[in-house]
Design a protein around this motif. Structure first.
Motif, PDB file in Angstrom:
ATOM      1  N   SER A 293      22.720  -3.487 114.765  1.00  0.00           N
ATOM      2  CA  SER A 293      23.622  -4.622 114.948  1.00  0.00           C
ATOM      3  C   SER A 293      24.371  -4.988 113.670  1.00  0.00           C
ATOM      4  O   SER A 293      25.507  -5.471 113.726  1.00  0.00           O
ATOM      5  N   ASP A 294      23.758  -4.751 112.510  1.00  0.00           N
ATOM      6  CA  ASP A 294      24.382  -5.132 111.244  1.00  0.00           C
ATOM      7  C   ASP A 294      25.683  -4.374 110.968  1.00  0.00           C
ATOM      8  O   ASP A 294      26.517  -4.843 110.203  1.00  0.00           O
ATOM      9  N   GLU A 295      25.863  -3.225 111.600  1.00  0.00           N
ATOM     10  CA  GLU A 295      27.098  -2.461 111.409  1.00  0.00           C
ATOM     11  C   GLU A 295      28.322  -3.203 111.959  1.00  0.00           C
ATOM     12  O   GLU A 295      29.439  -2.959 111.515  1.00  0.00           O
ATOM     13  N   PHE A 296      28.101  -4.082 112.920  1.00  0.00           N
ATOM     14  CA  PHE A 296      29.207  -4.785 113.574  1.00  0.00           C
ATOM     15  C   PHE A 296      29.260  -6.268 113.232  1.00  0.00           C
ATOM     16  O   PHE A 296      30.237  -6.937 113.544  1.00  0.00           O
ATOM     17  N   LEU A 297      28.211  -6.768 112.594  1.00  0.00           N
ATOM     18  CA  LEU A 297      28.115  -8.181 112.285  1.00  0.00           C
ATOM     19  C   LEU A 297      29.284  -8.627 111.416  1.00  0.00           C
ATOM     20  O   LEU A 297      29.638  -7.945 110.452  1.00  0.00           O
ATOM     21  N   TYR A 298      29.883  -9.732 111.778  1.00  0.00           N
ATOM     22  CA  TYR A 298      31.036 -10.343 111.109  1.00  0.00           C
ATOM     23  C   TYR A 298      32.325  -9.540 111.295  1.00  0.00           C
ATOM     24  O   TYR A 298      33.343  -9.849 110.700  1.00  0.00           O
ATOM     25  N   LYS A 299      32.282  -8.502 112.129  1.00  0.00           N
ATOM     26  CA  LYS A 299      33.465  -7.682 112.402  1.00  0.00           C
ATOM     27  C   LYS A 299      33.886  -7.757 113.865  1.00  0.00           C
ATOM     28  O   LYS A 299      35.058  -7.617 114.183  1.00  0.00           O
ATOM     29  N   LYS A 300      32.912  -7.906 114.750  1.00  0.00           N
ATOM     30  CA  LYS A 300      33.162  -7.850 116.192  1.00  0.00           C
ATOM     31  C   LYS A 300      32.410  -8.965 116.904  1.00  0.00           C
ATOM     32  O   LYS A 300      31.443  -9.513 116.394  1.00  0.00           O
ATOM     33  N   TYR A 301      32.872  -9.254 118.100  1.00  0.00           N
ATOM     34  CA  TYR A 301      32.083 -10.076 119.014  1.00  0.00           C
ATOM     35  C   TYR A 301      31.006  -9.169 119.597  1.00  0.00           C
ATOM     36  O   TYR A 301      31.204  -7.956 119.697  1.00  0.00           O
ATOM     37  N   PHE A 302      29.877  -9.744 119.976  1.00  0.00           N
ATOM     38  CA  PHE A 302      28.807  -8.998 120.639  1.00  0.00           C
ATOM     39  C   PHE A 302      28.650  -9.537 122.051  1.00  0.00           C
ATOM     40  O   PHE A 302      28.547 -10.749 122.239  1.00  0.00           O
ATOM     41  N   VAL A 303      28.601  -8.634 123.026  1.00  0.00           N
ATOM     42  CA  VAL A 303      28.232  -8.986 124.389  1.00  0.00           C
ATOM     43  C   VAL A 303      27.009  -8.139 124.710  1.00  0.00           C
ATOM     44  O   VAL A 303      27.109  -6.933 124.908  1.00  0.00           O
ATOM     45  N   LEU A 304      25.854  -8.774 124.678  1.00  0.00           N
ATOM     46  CA  LEU A 304      24.587  -8.097 124.954  1.00  0.00           C
ATOM     47  C   LEU A 304      24.167  -8.486 126.364  1.00  0.00           C
ATOM     48  O   LEU A 304      23.826  -9.646 126.603  1.00  0.00           O
TER      49      LEU A 304
ATOM     50  N   LEU B 207       7.055  -7.856 133.330  1.00  0.00           N
ATOM     51  CA  LEU B 207       7.466  -6.453 133.262  1.00  0.00           C
ATOM     52  C   LEU B 207       8.977  -6.246 133.298  1.00  0.00           C
ATOM     53  O   LEU B 207       9.517  -5.411 132.588  1.00  0.00           O
ATOM     54  N   ILE B 208       9.641  -6.972 134.169  1.00  0.00           N
ATOM     55  CA  ILE B 208      11.048  -6.691 134.445  1.00  0.00           C
ATOM     56  C   ILE B 208      11.960  -7.603 133.623  1.00  0.00           C
ATOM     57  O   ILE B 208      11.797  -8.818 133.603  1.00  0.00           O
ATOM     58  N   THR B 209      12.932  -6.987 132.961  1.00  0.00           N
ATOM     59  CA  THR B 209      13.906  -7.727 132.178  1.00  0.00           C
ATOM     60  C   THR B 209      14.849  -8.453 133.137  1.00  0.00           C
ATOM     61  O   THR B 209      15.443  -7.825 134.008  1.00  0.00           O
ATOM     62  N   PRO B 210      15.003  -9.760 133.014  1.00  0.00           N
ATOM     63  CA  PRO B 210      15.923 -10.467 133.899  1.00  0.00           C
ATOM     64  C   PRO B 210      17.381 -10.212 133.509  1.00  0.00           C
ATOM     65  O   PRO B 210      17.662  -9.693 132.423  1.00  0.00           O
ATOM     66  N   ARG B 211      18.285 -10.571 134.393  1.00  0.00           N
ATOM     67  CA  ARG B 211      19.717 -10.397 134.171  1.00  0.00           C
ATOM     68  C   ARG B 211      20.214 -11.573 133.325  1.00  0.00           C
ATOM     69  O   ARG B 211      20.363 -12.674 133.825  1.00  0.00           O
ATOM     70  N   GLU B 212      20.426 -11.318 132.040  1.00  0.00           N
ATOM     71  CA  GLU B 212      20.921 -12.346 131.121  1.00  0.00           C
ATOM     72  C   GLU B 212      21.933 -11.718 130.168  1.00  0.00           C
ATOM     73  O   GLU B 212      21.788 -10.556 129.783  1.00  0.00           O
ATOM     74  N   THR B 213      22.933 -12.496 129.802  1.00  0.00           N
ATOM     75  CA  THR B 213      23.955 -12.022 128.862  1.00  0.00           C
ATOM     76  C   THR B 213      24.090 -13.024 127.721  1.00  0.00           C
ATOM     77  O   THR B 213      24.105 -14.233 127.950  1.00  0.00           O
ATOM     78  N   PHE B 214      24.184 -12.481 126.510  1.00  0.00           N
ATOM     79  CA  PHE B 214      24.367 -13.279 125.304  1.00  0.00           C
ATOM     80  C   PHE B 214      25.685 -12.864 124.660  1.00  0.00           C
ATOM     81  O   PHE B 214      25.923 -11.674 124.444  1.00  0.00           O
ATOM     82  N   VAL B 215      26.530 -13.837 124.352  1.00  0.00           N
ATOM     83  CA  VAL B 215      27.814 -13.575 123.706  1.00  0.00           C
ATOM     84  C   VAL B 215      27.785 -14.230 122.333  1.00  0.00           C
ATOM     85  O   VAL B 215      27.562 -15.435 122.212  1.00  0.00           O
ATOM     86  N   PHE B 216      27.994 -13.408 121.308  1.00  0.00           N
ATOM     87  CA  PHE B 216      28.011 -13.879 119.927  1.00  0.00           C
ATOM     88  C   PHE B 216      29.409 -13.701 119.353  1.00  0.00           C
ATOM     89  O   PHE B 216      30.068 -12.687 119.606  1.00  0.00           O
ATOM     90  N   ASN B 217      29.856 -14.676 118.567  1.00  0.00           N
ATOM     91  CA  ASN B 217      31.174 -14.563 117.948  1.00  0.00           C
ATOM     92  C   ASN B 217      31.102 -13.721 116.674  1.00  0.00           C
ATOM     93  O   ASN B 217      30.038 -13.202 116.319  1.00  0.00           O
ATOM     94  N   LYS B 218      32.225 -13.603 115.980  1.00  0.00           N
ATOM     95  CA  LYS B 218      32.284 -12.761 114.787  1.00  0.00           C
ATOM     96  C   LYS B 218      31.511 -13.345 113.609  1.00  0.00           C
ATOM     97  O   LYS B 218      31.273 -12.660 112.621  1.00  0.00           O
ATOM     98  N   LYS B 219      31.108 -14.601 113.726  1.00  0.00           N
ATOM     99  CA  LYS B 219      30.253 -15.208 112.704  1.00  0.00           C
ATOM    100  C   LYS B 219      28.783 -14.952 113.024  1.00  0.00           C
ATOM    101  O   LYS B 219      27.902 -15.368 112.288  1.00  0.00           O
ATOM    102  N   GLY B 220      28.534 -14.288 114.159  1.00  0.00           N
ATOM    103  CA  GLY B 220      27.164 -13.985 114.566  1.00  0.00           C
ATOM    104  C   GLY B 220      26.484 -15.118 115.302  1.00  0.00           C
ATOM    105  O   GLY B 220      25.270 -15.087 115.508  1.00  0.00           O
TER     106      GLY B 220
END
Length: 150
Positions: A22-33, A109-122
Motif C-alpha cells: 500500500s505504501d507505493e500508492f500512499l499520498y499519490k492515489k485514492y484507494f478503493v479496497l 470465516l467469511i469476509t463480509p461485503r465491505e468497501t473502504f475509500v481512502f483519499n490521497k492523504k490516506g
C-alpha cells in the motif's frame, strides 16, 4: 475503522503471486479496497465483474481499485483469469488487514461485503457495508468526487 482515520500500511500477496504494498500508492492515489466473501459465487462474481467493467471510471478519478478476501492467491488467480479482471485481488489469508480495518467475519470465516475509500492523504472518507454490490461502486465514486471538490 472510523471516518478520518489513516489507512494502515499493508503488504499482501496478489493473484499474480506478487506483493501489493500500500505504501507505493500512499499520498499519490485514492484507494478503493473492496472486501467480498468468496471467489466463484454468483453475487461475488457479479460484483467483481461490475468493478472490472467500471474500472476506467476509477482510473479517471486517480484511484487504485483492489479486491480482497481470505482465499488463496491461487484461487484468486483462477477467478481473475476466468473473468478477465483488470485490477489486483489480494489474499488476506490470516485476516491481518481485515482485523486492522475492524471487519467482523461472518461465522468467523467469511469476509463480509465491505468497501473502504481512502483519499490521497490516506484518510478514510467512506465506509460501505451492504450486500448490494452496486451500492459499493456508486458510493465509492461519489465519495471520491466529493473529496476532489474540496
Amino acid at each position: 475503522m472510523k471516518l478520518g482515520e489513516h489507512i494502515p500500511s499493508f503488504n499482501l500477496l496478489d493473484h499474480k503471486g506478487n506483493y501489493f504494498n500500500s505504501d507505493e500508492f500512499l499520498y499519490k492515489k485514492y484507494f478503493v479496497l473492496f472486501f467480498y466473501p468468496m471467489d466463484f459465487t454468483p453475487m461475488c462474481t457479479k460484483e467483481v465483474c461490475h468493478f472490472r467493467d467500471i474500472k476506467a471510471d476509477f482510473d479517471q478519478l486517480d484511484a487504485v481499485l483492489v479486491g480482497i478476501n481470505g482465499q488463496s492467491s491461487l484461487s484468486h488467480e483462477k477467478f481473475a483469469r476466468k473473468h478477465q479482471l483488470n485490477y489486483p485481488l489480494l489474499s488476506d489469508r490470516n485476516a491481518e488487514l481485515t482485523k486492522r480495518l475492524g471487519i467482523k467475519k461472518t461465522f468467523g470465516l467469511i469476509t463480509p461485503r465491505e468497501t473502504f475509500v481512502f483519499n490521497k492523504k490516506g484518510l478514510l472518507i467512506e465506509h460501505i457495508q451492504s450486500n448490494k454490490a452496486d451500492v459499493h461502486i456508486e458510493r465509492a465514486i461519489k465519495a471520491i468526487k466529493k473529496d476532489q471538490e474540496n
